[in-house]
Scaffold this motif. Structure first.
Motif, PDB file in Angstrom:
ATOM      1  N   ASP A   1      -0.767  -9.368  -5.661  1.00  0.00           N
ATOM      2  CA  ASP A   1      -1.567  -8.766  -4.596  1.00  0.00           C
ATOM      3  C   ASP A   1      -2.897  -9.488  -4.414  1.00  0.00           C
ATOM      4  OD1 ASP A   1       0.335  -6.985  -3.919  1.00  0.00           O
ATOM      5  OD2 ASP A   1      -0.458  -5.325  -5.132  1.00  0.00           O
ATOM      6  N   GLU A   2      -3.517  -9.867  -5.525  1.00  0.00           N
ATOM      7  CA  GLU A   2      -4.803 -10.563  -5.396  1.00  0.00           C
ATOM      8  C   GLU A   2      -4.636 -11.874  -4.646  1.00  0.00           C
ATOM      9  OE1 GLU A   2      -7.005 -10.796  -9.074  1.00  0.00           O
ATOM     10  OE2 GLU A   2      -6.768  -8.646  -9.459  1.00  0.00           O
TER      11      GLU A   2
ATOM     12  N   LYS B   1      -3.786 -10.938  -0.926  1.00  0.00           N
ATOM     13  CA  LYS B   1      -4.940 -10.399  -0.210  1.00  0.00           C
ATOM     14  C   LYS B   1      -6.013 -11.448   0.064  1.00  0.00           C
ATOM     15  CE  LYS B   1      -5.016  -5.786  -2.045  1.00  0.00           C
ATOM     16  NZ  LYS B   1      -5.809  -5.122  -3.074  1.00  0.00           N
TER      17      LYS B   1
ATOM     18  N   THR C   1       3.152  -1.705  -3.833  1.00  0.00           N
ATOM     19  CA  THR C   1       1.733  -1.578  -3.427  1.00  0.00           C
ATOM     20  C   THR C   1       1.570  -2.067  -2.002  1.00  0.00           C
ATOM     21  OG1 THR C   1       1.310  -3.771  -4.276  1.00  0.00           O
ATOM     22  CG2 THR C   1       0.816  -1.926  -5.757  1.00  0.00           C
ATOM     23  N   ASN C   2       0.500  -1.669  -1.399  1.00  0.00           N
ATOM     24  CA  ASN C   2       0.066  -2.169  -0.094  1.00  0.00           C
ATOM     25  C   ASN C   2       1.135  -2.067   0.980  1.00  0.00           C
ATOM     26  OD1 ASN C   2      -2.299  -2.828  -1.411  1.00  0.00           O
ATOM     27  ND2 ASN C   2      -1.569  -4.897  -1.881  1.00  0.00           N
ATOM     28  N   GLY C   3       2.060  -1.160   0.814  1.00  0.00           N
ATOM     29  CA  GLY C   3       3.094  -0.975   1.830  1.00  0.00           C
ATOM     30  C   GLY C   3       4.182  -2.026   1.805  1.00  0.00           C
ATOM     31  N   ASP C   4       4.092  -2.983   0.863  1.00  0.00           N
ATOM     32  CA  ASP C   4       5.145  -4.003   0.758  1.00  0.00           C
ATOM     33  C   ASP C   4       6.386  -3.413   0.114  1.00  0.00           C
ATOM     34  OD1 ASP C   4       3.582  -5.974   1.832  1.00  0.00           O
ATOM     35  OD2 ASP C   4       2.844  -6.674  -0.131  1.00  0.00           O
ATOM     36  N   THR C   5       7.544  -3.751   0.677  1.00  0.00           N
ATOM     37  CA  THR C   5       8.800  -3.387   0.027  1.00  0.00           C
ATOM     38  C   THR C   5       9.526  -4.668  -0.319  1.00  0.00           C
ATOM     39  OG1 THR C   5      10.046  -3.414   2.088  1.00  0.00           O
ATOM     40  CG2 THR C   5       9.005  -1.323   1.461  1.00  0.00           C
TER      41      THR C   5
ATOM     42  N   LYS D   1      -0.008  -6.787  -9.625  1.00  0.00           N
ATOM     43  CA  LYS D   1      -1.460  -6.775  -9.408  1.00  0.00           C
ATOM     44  C   LYS D   1      -1.971  -8.175  -9.019  1.00  0.00           C
ATOM     45  CE  LYS D   1      -5.742  -6.410 -11.991  1.00  0.00           C
ATOM     46  NZ  LYS D   1      -6.268  -6.580 -13.337  1.00  0.00           N
TER      47      LYS D   1
ATOM     48  N   LYS E   1       6.927 -10.808  -6.297  1.00  0.00           N
ATOM     49  CA  LYS E   1       6.508  -9.420  -6.121  1.00  0.00           C
ATOM     50  C   LYS E   1       7.728  -8.559  -5.786  1.00  0.00           C
ATOM     51  CE  LYS E   1       3.474  -6.227  -3.713  1.00  0.00           C
ATOM     52  NZ  LYS E   1       2.448  -5.978  -2.698  1.00  0.00           N
TER      53      LYS E   1
END
Lengths: 555, 993
Positions: free
Chosen positions: A259-260, A263, A459-463, A256, A448
């Motif tokens: 991602d912040e 983003k 999340t967000n399409g990241d692998t 989480k 991540k």
């Protein structure tokens, strides 16, 4: 008596005046003659109150880790990891075993590489005093957010390195006992402080010169990610019982906050790998979330090159230039050799990161651009050729002596990730101006990836592969076509963050701190099983000033 | 008037009686105790003017009535009165027991030796050491039991350490040294006193003597009295001067070029820097140093007024090139009586300017004293172009000649002091004294490293700093002395003192990067660069001390004596709660020789037993602002304003913690003494025993930064005990008309014990001290530990156990819990393998003075000795490191025979480098000849030749066994800041016109 009356009266008058004056003098002099309150004209007896001074006070909170990170802390974390192996030259650089103890996992409470904890607790005390100055109990979280974030950071360093730590959430009274709390409680305390700071709105979201080196909301989030990723290590009770298979309930939280940061768009990998670690680095590096600024004159303490480079910066008084194309009057020490296992990682085709390793037959470098020249590096007429493996004069020699001569100096590869300027060695006693990143965007991407590999929800399409390949791409190394394994992530971290501060932390999290590397397991086989060495001993000086503390198990 | 009349009447009556008595011719011979005739003894019929003198055979004849009394008086001898009962009266005169009547300075007053109840040693000017000396420590070495002085041959610093009756502080410097009082002014700079101007030095040793100086006196008080003029109506002009020649006393036996080559060949070593030279760096760096000193004084006066003025000049070269000391000083003293002789006024102005030049003696190879030994003989001094040879491949390796000529350090000190004294004799018994003194000391530091400097590579570097220290002293006190009924002698004294020092007031600036060396440090504006960090952080420190004090002396018939003193001291340096301290003392003396049963023994001329107890304090040796919370600039940070402009600002950090409880260090001392004199003063001495207990030791303790903003705190913790015995013997074994031999021996033994260094708030297990600064062993290298139950200077090292099969040094392992040897050995010892291996503090100190006089010749032999101590020979340790040879440094010649080429662990701090420090030294040999009066032009003329440090008997292998014994790390023979010890020859003349 032959004095006339007239004169007598005058004398009496005079006596009256004199007596009054005398009495006055006497009264004032009785107090004056026992007065011990002297004027203090040359130092501050209270903290100056100007606006910039308040900033200065906060700055003092920010840089409490500067001294340790510049030298002693790295002796502990680099040398105890698989990155560097310390050697000694004849009797030189043995220094009571300080360096080789760390390398061989033989640290003890007298070693200088653990003698910096006072800086950390001192900085925590400064944070707490700042909180009092800002209103104490009645202060809002917004006003004290920076102090909270720094307090969390210092507790993190203490806990990560030494296990149980005192939870210092207020200014300690003169007669108050301070105990160390279990590591898990400290981790919870750090999490709580960071969430308070992040949610208060008191931390800046800007990333520019004015926030560089200071706690921003991104710094707090990056620290939180680091804390969450290692959550199982910190909360497992006895550190010796930690296994990488232990469940970690905080992995989704880690993702989480990754991602912040991702983003926000404030950070990217646009800077070249080599340039990021040169003396000219600074707030403009888009990869740096949080860094410790150093300056060879005004923010001293960083002396990485002294230990990492080849020992000589000159050419024996003879002709020819030194390793850096110039002759510097002060030499390096050159006792930190790159461990063969680490050196092997720097062999991906086209990987820019390979250039940080000095290996085999050396050429000289341009000290301004730090590019390799085509000129072979000759020392006293002989080509300098480094060997990958370190050969001790006597096998199994715990003093790691390679001999103080050309042969000895050429044992082991070296690292020139941290470039220097001539003035570092001519004017500033080996102090460098390179800023040292503590949290990087690249680290967020790899953390991540690791969190997802360990079971967090993507999340967000990241692998893991897409995240991993962002790193590979910017350093021009081959990208993966299949998902990386956890070991791939650990190895990539070993390349990307080499000679930064996280390798020991990574190895422990992956359960590989006791693995064989370099000469550690050869000279000190006991290290294979002493899992309690995952935390360091508290230095004797700190034990002496905290007599109620118990030394860490095993030491 | 009435009394005078009565006396006249009495004399008249007496003489009338004698008129009627029958006169007869009395003859006899006057001899001294050696049966040598005394010539010119005054023989007088008492109460008459009828007198004569003895002839060349000591014989006299005088007519005197039977029943009258003859008085025999002779300068230097005790007068005798003998009643005429026979016609032949032979007399043996005994020499004056001068010591009994000598005046002893006791602080705010003086008294005769026989009334003294405490332990005070007086050294008169003629008994002070002779040599090219600059400070009182050197003059006193070996003269006072219990006063341990270590000399230095550095022309810019006279003594390396000085301590009295054992170390009793955990702080070094002023905190461990005696307190100086010069002509009643406490704490004056010693720089102001030329040795020639000293009349006498009194050393107050026990607490009952020193307690009157309260809080500054825990390490003893040295009272210096300067020459004051005469009352003879005659002006005398004196000149004294000498020229001295110094050479190094003992060189280290380093390898020569050929030694080094053959050692390398024998051990298959490639020498990295064989440039084919054969340089003896000792020869290049050392010289025969010439010193000369001149003192002219004018001295005179009459009953009312007297004056003394003098000028002195000293130029002292050091044996190391580039080191030099020069001092010019002058003083003017005038004293007169006025107001019907009731008020005595005295003014004194002292001024001195000294200039010291020295060379770099820093660590990290930047020491000429170090480099002159290890710099390789295979290297040349200069390059072909005339520049200094520079070999940069070795770390911390600099050409010593380059350091001498390219790096200059100069300190100029100016001292000015004015003193005014007034004594008002209010009545016969009561006097009021006022002393005022103002002293100003200015120190200028000038330093330039040229563009060619090998140790500073910033294209020329200049530093200038200036510091001013000021001191104001006011002392005022009353003295009351009265003798009741001829036997009750009472003395009272009460006073007040106010002292303020404003020290360390100055600034300094460092600039660098010059176009040329032409301006050196003379014009800083010519530099191209300066850093904020090059600004010296001098800051004014104001210390105020206020005291009230008093003393009571009572003597019954000079038989029973009592003294009590009291002092209440306040100091601004201590915590608000504990600024004032009380320092009392009491002492008793019993002159047993005045008792009939002792007198009847007819053995003792004097026998006195003394007992005293007192408390004194120690408040020196730490900053004036240590007890309060202070903040100051620490590092730097970038401040960015609202417009986005960034600039560097200082960060502010705590620099000390407040400790409102910080208080006085207290030293309580019990002293027992026995003074005795036999054989008409020919043999005398003193035995003293003391038990000195210091508590509330002030020391910076590491405190938890969990609690305090600053990691160190000055606090009162800990106790140190010193117990000792001191013996002084003075004798005149031979005394004839032509030949005398005076000898004085003093022995002292002190046992030091650190009782505690922790309490419930501040605790340490031990304090590690004494880093021998050995290459390759920079951390955890200390060789000493301060531990409870052991003396300061306890060596705590590894124990060397020989070599392992690889030829590498091994050490005994010790059990981490019990500390006992486990029987195993290791090449890589850890901290717990250390143990107690010796002690730096001597068991016995000796000083032995011998003075022979034959006719006009005099010969002085002065021996000093130290026994029962250990020295850590860090110099031998460093220069025995075999890896130096492969690196390109020089080593001791003994490496070839005593050291193994394989030994890479020789530099571990072990007892291998501990040696016995015993020595016995002929410290001074001086031969003098007095020409006496030469016509009408010269009153007296004496010439002398002196040699200092003539020979030393010792087993110590280092350069000199006289090693710093002060501070917290005594007994370590270091290399970087150790100035080579010299042997001095000097020729001097004293002439009086």
């Amino acid at each position: 008596m032959l004095i006339s009356n007239h004169l007598k009266i005058e004398l009496t008058m005079k006596n009256y005046i004199k007596n009054t004056l005398l009495a006055g003098l006497l009264i004032s002099s009785v107090t004056a003659c026992t007065d011990l309150d002297v004027d203090i004209k040359s130092t501050y007896t209270s903290y100056p109150s100007s606006e910039i001074a308040t900033e200065a006070k906060m700055a003092d909170l920010y840089y409490g880790f500067r001294g340790a990170l510049g030298r002693r802390f790295t002796e502990a974390v680099w040398l105890s990891s698989d990155e560097f192996t310390a050697v000694t030259y004849g009797g030189n650089w043995y220094d009571g075993g300080n360096y080789v103890h760390s390398t061989l996992h033989m640290s003890n409470p007298d070693d200088a590489h653990v003698d910096w904890l006072g800086d950390i607790t001192g900085a925590i005390t400064k944070c707490n005093r700042a909180i009092v100055d800002l209103g104490g109990e009645s202060a809002t979280d917004e006003s004290i957010a920076k102090a909270l974030a720094m307090r969390a950071f210092y507790h993190f360093i203490f806990m990560d390195m030494f296990g149980d730590a005192p939870i210092l959430d207020h200014v300690v009274a003169a007669d108050e006992a301070i105990d160390r709390s279990p590591r898990a409680d400290v981790a919870a305390f750090i999490e709580n402080d960071l969430l308070r700071a992040i949610n208060s709105g008191g931390l800046s979201e800007n990333v520019d010169a004015s926030t560089y080196g200071k706690p921003t909301v991104w710094m707090a989030k990056a620290l939180l990610v680091k804390l969450y990723l290692n959550w199982a290590v910190y909360t497992c009770g006895d550190v010796a019982n930690y296994e990488p298979t232990l469940a970690n309930a905080k992995l989704n939280d880690a993702v989480k906050y990754c991602d912040e940061i991702i983003k926000s768009g404030k950070f990217n990998l646009s800077d070249s790998y080599r340039k990021k670690f040169m003396p000219t680095n600074g707030y403009q590096i888009k990869d740096f979330i949080y860094a410790m600024p150093y300056d060879n004159a005004t923010a001293q303490g960083l002396t990485y090159a002294r230990f990492q480079y080849w020992p000589k910066f000159n050419n024996d008084g003879g002709t020819g230039t030194g390793l850096l194309g110039v002759t510097l009057s002060k030499n390096a020490g050159g006792i930190f050799t790159v461990t063969p296992e680490a050196a092997d990682r720097f062999s991906l085709v086209g990987d820019e990161r390979n250039d940080i390793i000095l290996k085999d037959a050396l050429n000289t470098y341009n000290i301004t651009t730090f590019d390799k020249t085509t000129t072979p590096y000759m020392y006293n007429g002989k080509r300098v050729v480094l060997t990958k493996n370190v050969t001790l004069l006597n096998p199994l020699d715990a003093s790691m002596n390679v001999g103080d001569n050309f042969d000895g100096w050429n044992q082991g590869y070296r690292c020139i990730k941290w470039g220097i300027q001539a003035s570092d060695y001519e004017t500033y006693n080996r102090n460098q101006s390179n800023d040292v990143p503590i949290f990087r965007y690249a680290d967020i991407l790899l953390m991540k990836a690791e969190a997802i590999l360990r079971g967090a929800t993507a999340t967000n399409g990241d692998t893991p592969m897409s995240l991993f390949n962002q790193i590979r791409s910017y350093v021009k190394a081959p990208t993966l076509t299949t998902a990386p394994t956890l070991q791939d992530v650990l190895d990539e971290r070993g390349r990307e963050f080499f000679s930064e501060m996280w390798r020991r932390n990574d190895l422990i999290r992956f359960g590989q701190f006791e693995k064989d590397w370099g000469l550690k397991h050869v000279v000190n086989p006991a290290a294979k099983t002493q899992k309690w060495r995952r935390i360091f001993p508290i230095h004797r000086n700190i034990m002496n000033s905290n007599t109620n503390w118990k030394q860490n198990t095993g030491y | 008037m009435r009394k005078t009349l009565l006396a006249c009447l009495f004399i008249f009556l007496m003489s009338s009686i004698s008129v009627f008595a029958q006169k007869s011719m009395i003859t006899g011979k006057v001899v001294d105790v050696n049966n040598e005739p005394l010539i010119g003894v005054n023989v007088l019929v008492k109460g008459t003017t009828n007198g004569t003198v003895t002839d060349i055979d000591g014989k006299y004849s005088i007519s005197a009535p039977s029943g009258s009394t003859l008085s025999f008086t002779y300068v230097g001898f005790t007068a005798q009165l003998i009643k005429v009962t026979q016609n032949v009266i032979n007399v043996t005169l005994k020499e004056d027991s001068k010591t009994l009547n000598e005046v002893v300075v006791v602080g705010y007053g003086s008294m005769t030796r026989k009334d003294v109840t405490s332990s005070i040693t007086t050294v008169k000017a003629d008994k002070l050491n002779t040599g090219v000396y600059t400070d009182p420590g050197q003059l006193l070495q070996g003269k006072v039991p219990g006063l341990t002085i270590v000399q230095s041959s550095d022309p810019t610093s006279g003594t390396a350490s000085i301590s009295l009756r054992g170390a009793s502080s955990l702080r070094s410097g002023a905190a461990m040294e005696p307190y100086y009082v010069i002509d009643g002014i406490p704490g004056m700079s010693l720089n102001l006193v030329a040795p020639e101007d000293i009349e006498s030095i009194d050393v107050l040793r026990d607490a009952s003597a020193t307690a009157i100086y309260g809080s500054k006196a825990a390490n003893g008080v040295i009272v210096i009295t300067t020459k004051k003029g005469s009352k003879t109506d005659r002006t005398s002009v004196s000149y004294s001067g000498y020229v001295g020649f110094d050479n190094i006393a003992k060189r280290l036996d380093m390898m020569s070029a050929s030694d080094l080559k053959s050692y390398a060949a024998a051990n298959n070593i490639t020498l990295p820097n064989d440039k084919g030279s054969n340089t003896n760096w000792n020869d290049e760096v050392l010289r025969t140093a010439v010193s000369h000193n001149h003192n002219v004084s004018i001295n005179g006066g009459n009953e009312r007024s007297s004056y003394n003025a003098s000028m002195s000049y000293l130029n002292k070269e050091g044996i190391v090139l580039g080191t030099e000391f020069e001092r010019f000083s002058g003083r003017a003293y005038v004293q007169t009586k006025c107001l019907n002789d009731r008020l005595t006024l005295a003014f004194n102005v002292n001024a001195a300017q000294s200039k010291g030049k020295t060379v770099s003696s820093n660590k990290d190879g930047q020491s000429v004293f170090d480099a002159m030994n290890y710099y390789s003989p295979l290297l040349p001094t200069k390059n072909e172009d005339g520049s200094w040879y520079n070999y940069t491949a070795v770390n911390q390796y600099f050409n010593p000649l380059s350091m001498i000529y390219e790096d200059s350090y100069q300190t100029v000190k100016k001292d000015l002091q004015g003193t005014g004294k007034a004594t008002l004799q209010i009545n016969k018994d009561l006097a009021w004294n006022l002393n005022l003194s103002y002293e100003n000391e200015q120190i200028n530091y000038n330093n330039y490293n040229t563009i060619q400097s090998q140790i500073v590579n910033t294209n020329g570097n200049a530093y200038r700093g200036t510091v001013e220290n000021k001191k104001k002293v006011l002392e005022t006190y009353f003295n009351y002395d009265h003798t009741f009924a001829n036997v009750h002698k009472l003395g009272l004294m009460a006073g007040y003192s106010y002292e303020q020092s404003d020290n360390n007031d100055g600034f300094g600036l460092n600039v660098y990067n010059f176009y040329s060396n032409a301006t050196s440090y003379y014009n800083l504006a010519f530099a191209n660069k300066m850093d904020m960090s090059g600004i010296s952080g001098y800051g004014l420190e104001t210390l105020r001390m206020i005291s009230f004090y008093g003393r009571l002396n009572y003597s019954y018939n000079s038989k029973y004596m009592l003294q009590a003193t009291f002092r209440r001291d306040g100091s601004s340096a201590f915590g608000k709660n504990n600024r004032w301290g009380t320092f009392p003392s009491a002492s008793l003396a019993w002159r047993m020789s005045e008792e009939k049963f002792i007198k009847d023994l007819n053995v003792f001329d004097d026998l006195k037993f003394r007992v005293g107890y007192g408390v004194s304090g120690n408040s020196l040796g730490f900053g004036a602002y240590q007890a309060i919370q202070t903040y100051g600039p620490s590092g730097w940070f970038t401040y960015t304003d609202a417009n986005g402009n960034s600039s560097l600002y200082r960060t502010i950090a705590a620099q000390s913690n407040a400790n409102p409880d910080l208080k006085w260090e207290r030293t309580a001392m019990l002293n027992l003494g026995l003074d005795f004199t036999f054989f008409g003063g020919r043999l005398g001495g003193t035995i003293e025993y003391y038990d000195k207990r210091t508590s509330d030791l002030i020391h910076p303790y590491s405190v938890s930064t969990n609690r305090y903003p600053y990691g160190w705190m000055y606090a009162n913790v800990g106790d140190i005990d010193n117990k000792g015995i001191e013996l002084t013997i003075n004798a005149t074994p031979i005394s004839t008309k032509k030949f005398t031999w005076d000898t004085s021996l003093n022995l002292s033994h002190n046992k030091n014990n650190v009782k505690s260094i922790s309490n419930s708030d501040y605790s340490v297990a031990y304090i590690a001290s004494g880093d021998p600064e050995i290459a390759g062993y920079s951390s955890n290298a200390q060789v000493e530990r301060i531990m409870e139950g052991h003396p300061l200077g306890t060596f705590y090292t590894y124990e060397w156990a020989g070599y392992n099969s690889d030829g590498v040094s091994i050490f005994y392992k010790h059990d981490p819990v019990t500390g006992e040897r486990t029987g195993e050995t290791t090449k890589d010892p850890v901290d717990t393998d250390r143990t107690i291996t010796g002690c730096a503090q001597p068991k016995l100190n000796l000083g032995w003075t011998n003075n022979f006089k034959y006719k006009n010749w005099s010969l002085d032999l002065f021996f000093t000795g130290v026994f029962g101590n250990k020295i850590y020979n860090a110099t031998r340790e460093q220069y025995s490191n075999v890896s130096f040879v492969t690196e390109g440094r020089n080593v001791l010649k003994s490496v070839a025979t005593e050291q193994r080429a394989t030994d890479v662990q020789s530099q571990a701090p072990s007892d291998r480098w501990l040696e016995n420090g015993d020595y016995f030294r002929l410290s001074t040999l001086s031969l003098g000849y007095s020409f006496g009066k030469l016509g009408n032009w010269v009153n007296s003329l004496k010439v002398y030749a002196t040699c200092n440090n003539l020979f030393t008997i010792t087993g110590y292998s280092g350069r000199d066994p006289e090693i710093n014994l002060g501070g917290l790390e005594p007994g370590i023979d270091r290399r970087t800041n150790y100035y080579p010890r010299t042997r001095t020859f000097m020729l001097g003349v004293n002439v009086n016109f």
